[in-house]
Design an enzyme around this catalytic site. Structure first.
Site, PDB file in Angstrom:
ATOM      1  N   GLY A 135      -6.709   4.345   1.783  1.00  0.00           N
ATOM      2  CA  GLY A 135      -5.873   3.915   2.891  1.00  0.00           C
ATOM      3  C   GLY A 135      -5.165   2.620   2.551  1.00  0.00           C
ATOM      4  N   ALA A 139      -7.007  -5.203  -2.624  1.00  0.00           N
ATOM      5  CA  ALA A 139      -8.254  -5.912  -2.929  1.00  0.00           C
ATOM      6  C   ALA A 139      -8.115  -7.412  -2.695  1.00  0.00           C
ATOM      7  CB  ALA A 139      -8.662  -5.638  -4.376  1.00  0.00           C
ATOM      8  N   LYS A 190       2.754   8.013  -2.344  1.00  0.00           N
ATOM      9  CA  LYS A 190       3.289   6.731  -1.863  1.00  0.00           C
ATOM     10  C   LYS A 190       3.476   5.747  -3.015  1.00  0.00           C
ATOM     11  CE  LYS A 190      -0.655   4.421  -2.318  1.00  0.00           C
ATOM     12  NZ  LYS A 190      -0.939   3.125  -2.952  1.00  0.00           N
ATOM     13  N   ASN A 255       2.817  -1.140  -8.135  1.00  0.00           N
ATOM     14  CA  ASN A 255       3.932  -0.195  -8.173  1.00  0.00           C
ATOM     15  C   ASN A 255       5.215  -0.848  -7.665  1.00  0.00           C
ATOM     16  OD1 ASN A 255       2.647   2.597  -8.891  1.00  0.00           O
ATOM     17  ND2 ASN A 255       1.240   1.666  -7.432  1.00  0.00           N
TER      18      ASN A 255
END
Length: 331
Positions: A135, A139, A190, A255
């Site tokens: 989800g 971190a 995603k 990303n």
């Protein structure tokens, strides 16, 4: 219950600390001596969290044999390593164990989702179930105990509840879910959208563009996920729009950062030469390209990202081509 967290990187360390904060029986396994020593001796993991002190009770080890008596094993390693680590621990497990996966992506050659890889590599005698703990989460925020919500997704509801109860506390709230296909595809795709978001930001586009990217990117995620049995409502939740938003907008996202560099330079060349980090969306873009072409699934944003990454297309040209496609109804 004894839990072993495999992977002393950022997410493994953060989730191991969650369990230690919850006063669970947990140990963190890593292969880098510097990281293990830093945790045990200095109560830090300076490679990933500069100037952050972690729970001093958390212990780390380089002895993989700690999995032998584990009730729960959490895999916090890159997708490319899931197969090999599962094969390794399957030889050591002594009872049915809940395997928790937090990686988001696909097997690099078989295109399997991570839960499929785990079930293939862990024998039935050693596997209670696979639970995906996934989800919208970074971190860097969980390690300093900022409020976060994610899902424990499994075909086995009882084990999902076990994981939910293990990890939930005042700063990490866990929901359960059962749409394994939709959830795993959502959090994988995603990453491609996050690369696209970074590229657009690097090119100088701002809020209007990012809103359009997230909204239309969500439609591609739904289209792809439902083609393989995912449920539409899943993409309205934490493993869909939730994870999409956080990854497309955060400086913590590898990303997004990779995409930003590519967009800023309007070329893929330097990124390919110099990148040393795991950017899951790069491999995912290729897999989504191949699978969507083979199955006739329309994925225009993912396709443009693929062309940038693998065919050297100029990012600015891709943005222009997306805008000038044939006009149509939104729904």
């Amino acid at each position: 219950m004894k839990t072993v967290v495999i992977g002393s990187g950022s997410w493994g360390t953060a989730l191991a600390q969650v369990l230690e904060d919850n006063q669970r029986d947990v140990i963190l396994y890593g292969i880098e001596k510097s990281e293990v020593d830093d945790i045990n001796l200095h109560h830090k993991n300076s490679k990933y969290f500069e100037d952050v002190s972690i729970n001093p009770s958390l212990k780390a080890t380089m002895d993989i044999n700690v999995v032998k008596e584990a009730d729960v094993v959490l895999l916090a390693v890159p997708t490319i390593a899931i197969e090999s680590i599962c094969q390794q621990i399957d030889l050591l497990l002594t009872k049915k164990t809940i395997i928790v996966n937090v990686s988001k992506g696909f097997h690099p050659t078989t295109n399997e989702r991570m839960s499929q890889v785990i079930r293939r590599c862990i024998s039935a005698d050693h596997l209670s179930s696979v639970v995906s703990l996934i989800g919208p989460s970074h971190a860097e925020e969980v390690i300093i105990r900022l409020l976060t919500t994610i899902d424990a997704v499994s075909l086995n509801e009882e084990d999902a509840i076990v994981v939910q109860q293990l990890f939930s506390n005042h700063y990490l709230r866990i929901y359960t879910g059962s749409d394994e296909v939709g959830s795993e595809l959502g959090v994988a795709i995603k990453n491609v959208m996050a690369i696209a978001s970074g590229i657009l930001s690097g090119l100088g586009y701002q809020d209007n563009t990012r809103a359009a990217l997230i909204t239309r990117g969500l439609q591609e995620m739904i289209r792809y996920g439902m083609a393989f049995g995912g449920q539409q409502q899943t993409f309205m939740g934490l493993t869909g729009i939730g994870d999409l938003i956080v990854t497309c907008t955060s400086v913590h996202s590898r990303n997004f950062s990779a995409g930003y560099q590519i967009g800023k330079e309007n070329t893929i060349e330097n990124f390919l030469k110099n990148n040393k980090k795991t950017v899951e969306g790069v491999r995912t873009a290729k897999i989504v390209h191949n699978v969507s072409k083979a199955n006739g699934i329309d994925m225009p944003i993912c396709e443009e990202v693929y062309q940038i990454l693998y065919e050297g297309k100029e990012p600015k040209t891709c943005a222009n081509d997306l805008m000038l496609r044939e006009l149509k109804r939104e729904f």
